[in-house]
Design an enzyme around this catalytic site. Structure first.
Site, PDB file in Angstrom:
ATOM      1  N   ARG A 272      -7.385 -30.053   2.087  1.00 26.58           N
ATOM      2  CA  ARG A 272      -8.507 -30.002   1.141  1.00 26.58           C
ATOM      3  C   ARG A 272      -8.528 -31.221   0.221  1.00 26.58           C
ATOM      4  O   ARG A 272      -7.516 -31.535  -0.407  1.00 26.58           O
ATOM      5  CB  ARG A 272      -8.380 -28.720   0.301  1.00 26.58           C
ATOM      6  CG  ARG A 272      -9.418 -28.562  -0.788  1.00 26.58           C
ATOM      7  CD  ARG A 272     -10.798 -28.310  -0.209  1.00 26.58           C
ATOM      8  NE  ARG A 272     -11.763 -28.004  -1.258  1.00 26.58           N
ATOM      9  CZ  ARG A 272     -13.071 -28.009  -1.058  1.00 26.58           C
ATOM     10  NH1 ARG A 272     -13.573 -28.272   0.138  1.00 26.58           N
ATOM     11  NH2 ARG A 272     -13.886 -27.729  -2.051  1.00 26.58           N
ATOM     12  N   GLU A 367       8.524   3.047  -1.393  1.00 26.59           N
ATOM     13  CA  GLU A 367       9.989   3.123  -1.297  1.00 26.59           C
ATOM     14  C   GLU A 367      10.646   2.816  -2.656  1.00 26.59           C
ATOM     15  O   GLU A 367      11.712   2.219  -2.734  1.00 26.59           O
ATOM     16  CB  GLU A 367      10.504   2.197  -0.196  1.00 26.59           C
ATOM     17  CG  GLU A 367       9.713   2.412   1.084  1.00 26.59           C
ATOM     18  CD  GLU A 367      10.518   2.607   2.323  1.00 26.59           C
ATOM     19  OE1 GLU A 367      11.755   2.695   2.250  1.00 26.59           O
ATOM     20  OE2 GLU A 367       9.899   2.693   3.401  1.00 26.59           O
TER      21      GLU A 367
HETATM   22  C1  LIG Z   1       0.530   2.918   1.291  1.00 33.68           C
HETATM   23  C2  LIG Z   1       1.605   3.870   0.916  1.00 33.68           C
HETATM   24  C3  LIG Z   1       2.519   4.279   1.866  1.00 33.68           C
HETATM   25  C4  LIG Z   1       3.518   5.197   1.540  1.00 33.68           C
HETATM   26  N1  LIG Z   1       4.365   5.668   2.511  1.00 33.68           N
HETATM   27  C5  LIG Z   1       5.166   6.728   2.245  1.00 33.68           C
HETATM   28  C6  LIG Z   1       5.880   7.393   3.291  1.00 33.68           C
HETATM   29  O1  LIG Z   1       5.842   6.994   4.447  1.00 33.68           O
HETATM   30  N2  LIG Z   1       6.595   8.514   2.982  1.00 33.68           N
HETATM   31  C7  LIG Z   1       6.663   8.989   1.705  1.00 33.68           C
HETATM   32  O2  LIG Z   1       7.331  10.009   1.490  1.00 33.68           O
HETATM   33  N3  LIG Z   1       6.022   8.354   0.680  1.00 33.68           N
HETATM   34  C8  LIG Z   1       5.263   7.252   0.926  1.00 33.68           C
HETATM   35  N4  LIG Z   1       4.571   6.634  -0.090  1.00 33.68           N
HETATM   36  C9  LIG Z   1       4.721   7.117  -1.453  1.00 33.68           C
HETATM   37  C10 LIG Z   1       5.379   6.109  -2.400  1.00 33.68           C
HETATM   38  O3  LIG Z   1       6.751   5.990  -2.110  1.00 33.68           O
HETATM   39  C11 LIG Z   1       5.075   6.551  -3.835  1.00 33.68           C
HETATM   40  O4  LIG Z   1       3.698   6.311  -4.046  1.00 33.68           O
HETATM   41  C12 LIG Z   1       5.900   5.826  -4.864  1.00 33.68           C
HETATM   42  O5  LIG Z   1       7.252   6.188  -4.762  1.00 33.68           O
HETATM   43  C13 LIG Z   1       5.422   6.091  -6.290  1.00 33.68           C
HETATM   44  O6  LIG Z   1       5.155   7.434  -6.525  1.00 33.68           O
HETATM   45  P1  LIG Z   1       3.755   7.861  -7.193  1.00 33.68           P
HETATM   46  O7  LIG Z   1       2.694   7.225  -6.378  1.00 33.68           O
HETATM   47  O8  LIG Z   1       3.726   9.327  -7.324  1.00 33.68           O
HETATM   48  O9  LIG Z   1       3.760   7.184  -8.621  1.00 33.68           O
HETATM   49  P2  LIG Z   1       4.393   7.802  -9.967  1.00 33.68           P
HETATM   50  O10 LIG Z   1       5.772   8.255  -9.712  1.00 33.68           O
HETATM   51  O11 LIG Z   1       3.427   8.782 -10.533  1.00 33.68           O
HETATM   52  O12 LIG Z   1       4.440   6.516 -10.881  1.00 33.68           O
HETATM   53  C14 LIG Z   1       3.347   6.064 -11.661  1.00 33.68           C
HETATM   54  C15 LIG Z   1       3.847   4.918 -12.551  1.00 33.68           C
HETATM   55  O13 LIG Z   1       4.854   5.406 -13.443  1.00 33.68           O
HETATM   56  C16 LIG Z   1       6.031   4.640 -13.289  1.00 33.68           C
HETATM   57  N5  LIG Z   1       7.209   5.479 -13.499  1.00 33.68           N
HETATM   58  C17 LIG Z   1       7.487   6.698 -12.957  1.00 33.68           C
HETATM   59  N6  LIG Z   1       8.684   7.144 -13.345  1.00 33.68           N
HETATM   60  C18 LIG Z   1       9.211   6.189 -14.154  1.00 33.68           C
HETATM   61  C19 LIG Z   1      10.422   6.039 -14.871  1.00 33.68           C
HETATM   62  N7  LIG Z   1      11.382   6.961 -14.825  1.00 33.68           N
HETATM   63  N8  LIG Z   1      10.635   4.913 -15.606  1.00 33.68           N
HETATM   64  C20 LIG Z   1       9.670   3.943 -15.641  1.00 33.68           C
HETATM   65  N9  LIG Z   1       8.502   4.028 -14.995  1.00 33.68           N
HETATM   66  C21 LIG Z   1       8.261   5.120 -14.252  1.00 33.68           C
HETATM   67  C22 LIG Z   1       5.972   4.097 -11.872  1.00 33.68           C
HETATM   68  O14 LIG Z   1       6.809   2.973 -11.702  1.00 33.68           O
HETATM   69  C23 LIG Z   1       4.502   3.799 -11.744  1.00 33.68           C
HETATM   70  O15 LIG Z   1       4.221   2.562 -12.351  1.00 33.68           O
HETATM   71  C24 LIG Z   1       3.611   5.678   0.215  1.00 33.68           C
HETATM   72  C25 LIG Z   1       2.690   5.237  -0.763  1.00 33.68           C
HETATM   73  C26 LIG Z   1       1.697   4.357  -0.411  1.00 33.68           C
HETATM   74  C27 LIG Z   1       0.701   3.953  -1.457  1.00 33.68           C
END
Ligand SMILES: Cc1cc2nc3c(=O)[nH]c(=O)nc-3n(C[C@H](O)[C@H](O)[C@H](O)COP(=O)(O)OP(=O)(O)OC[C@H]3O[C@@H](n4cnc5c(N)ncnc54)[C@H](O)[C@@H]3O)c2cc1C
Length: 385
Positions: A272, A367
């Site tokens: 570019r 994860e």
């Molecule tokens: C595309 C995708 C694929 C996935 N694949 C799988 C799978 O194959 N199998 C499976 O079982 N799961 C799967 N997941 C789930 C994924 O592991 C979770 O979404 C993730 O662990 C976060 O959980 P939550 O979405 O409930 O967020 P929450 O736990 O509700 O968290 C919300 C926010 O609060 C923060 N938070 C929560 N607790 C604390 C703490 N103690 N201290 C500081 N901050 C905190 C988090 O970091 C985040 O910013 C998948 C998710 C997505 C989006």
């Protein structure tokens, strides 16, 4: 004990890298943008990946796997993710969240029944841990399992299950005893063909579009009594140990996305021209590229070290959390800079960098979010386990 530090790949690791790089650039990269657009499950690519031994890389050959070590595994995951993070998500989940717990915790009968098909691409695996009210606090899961004669009967709703739509074999975590938290949980190998399990809502996502993410509903699902991993009540431990392995694949995925961002941005910076010069001649752009290269290298070293520790049979919970945290933030940062270097062209779909930017975000979430990785690391730093 003296520990040697090797900063070069072994002959075997270089062979794996060359083989997967060639496969990814020939069969995946040319289709990555279309897969991102359509969300189609790339069945033929997964078949080819299986033929190359990529679906059960660390499964011993005796169970139909490739018998590779964890370093080879992360090298392969980086190469796949460099081409398509969506495709690599399908592969890494099958390896780490489905094959791994069966290999390490399954009875001989379960290993023989499930691993050859999972590693050979004749079936696909998924992992059902997360629930609507149990995400980061996964050990608060509420799905239940109760023994009824020769079967376990499972009830509950699992969400965000990667490979949920196509998977034939699901590792399901459910509460089988009255003990609170991790201690009351068991892990089950559940076939989609068993009565009482079905796919619910399928998610529409920001990135990793060709990897399905679905709800799995267990409504009186009957599972043979012997399809439990380890002993009843060990499921919490199994889930946490499995997540360490899962994080290895995601950390390598993040390194692959960061590398894609760096390679594409470097090429663009040479092509570019503005103000009569290639934009790569401007110091601002050179510094972006230099910082991207440094962070990528550091991320990769953390990933390799975590994999090496696993191969040595040593604890690697802290190291893999560090690798995942740093690599995922690197992927996000590097893809953001790659979009910036592409200017307006970075924002449109003609170039791949906007895909890297969207794909990178998930590495900071699944994860274990970045906040949870920091929690894991700080507990170890403070000596609280
Ligand atoms: C595309 C995708 C694929 C996935 N694949 C799988 C799978 O194959 N199998 C499976 O079982 N799961 C799967 N997941 C789930 C994924 O592991 C979770 O979404 C993730 O662990 C976060 O959980 P939550 O979405 O409930 O967020 P929450 O736990 O509700 O968290 C919300 C926010 O609060 C923060 N938070 C929560 N607790 C604390 C703490 N103690 N201290 C500081 N901050 C905190 C988090 O970091 C985040 O910013 C998948 C998710 C997505 C989006």
């Amino acid at each position: 004990m003296t520990e040697t530090v090797e900063f070069q790949l072994s002959e075997q690791h270089r062979m794996v890298q060359g083989m997967v790089r060639e496969f990814a650039s020939r069969e995946i990269l040319p289709r990555a943008a279309a897969l991102d657009r359509t969300g189609e499950y790339p069945a033929d690519i997964i078949r080819s990946a299986s033929a190359l031994g990529l679906m059960g890389m660390m499964v011993p050959e005796a169970y139909g796997g490739a018998g590779q070590d964890a370093v080879a595994y992360v090298i392969a995951q980086e190469e796949l993710a460099r081409a398509s993070a969506g495709v690599q998500t399908i592969v890494t989940v099958n390896n780490s969240l489905a094959c791994d717990p069966i290999l390490h915790w399954g009875s001989e009968a379960l290993r023989r029944r499930y691993l050859p098909a999972l590693a050979g691409g004749r079936s696909l695996g998924c992992s059902c841990l997360t629930e609507p009210s149990a995400g980061s606090d996964a050990m608060a899961l509420a799905a239940t399992a109760r023994l009824d004669g020769d079967s376990w009967v499972l009830h509950g709703t699992k969400i965000f299950v990667t490979n949920g739509v196509e998977a034939d074999v699901c590792i399901v975590y459910a509460r089988s005893g009255p003990e609170p938290g991790a201690r009351g949980i068991s892990a089950f190998v559940v076939e989609k063909a068993f009565p009482g399990i079905r796919v619910g809502k399928v998610e529409h996502k920001l990135g990793i579009i060709c990897s399905s993410t679905a709800e799995i509903i267990l409504d009186g699902c009957r599972v043979p009594r012997d399809n439990v991993l380890g002993e009843p009540g060990q499921g919490g431990r199994i889930a946490l140990a499995t997540l360490d392995g899962g994080r290895l694949g995601i950390a390598a995925q993040a390194a692959g996305i960061a590398r894609a961002a760096l390679e594409d941005a470097t090429r663009y910076a040479k092509e570019r021209r503005q103000f009569g010069h290639a934009i790569g001649e401007f110091e601002a752009i050179q510094w972006f590229l230099a910082d991207m290269a440094v962070r990528l290298e550091a991320a990769r070293l953390l990933v390799y070290r975590a994999a090496y520790l696993r191969d040595q049979g040593r604890p690697y919970t802290k190291e893999v959390a560090m690798a995942k945290l740093f690599a995922s933030e690197t992927a996000m940062w590097a893809s953001h800079k790659a979009v910036q270097i592409h200017g307006g062209y970075g924002y449109v779909k003609e170039y791949n960098v906007e895909r890297y930017f969207r794909d990178a975000k998930i590495t900071e979430i699944y994860e274990g979010t970045s906040e949870i990785q920091r929690l894991v690391i700080s507990r170890q730093v403070f000596g609280r386990h």
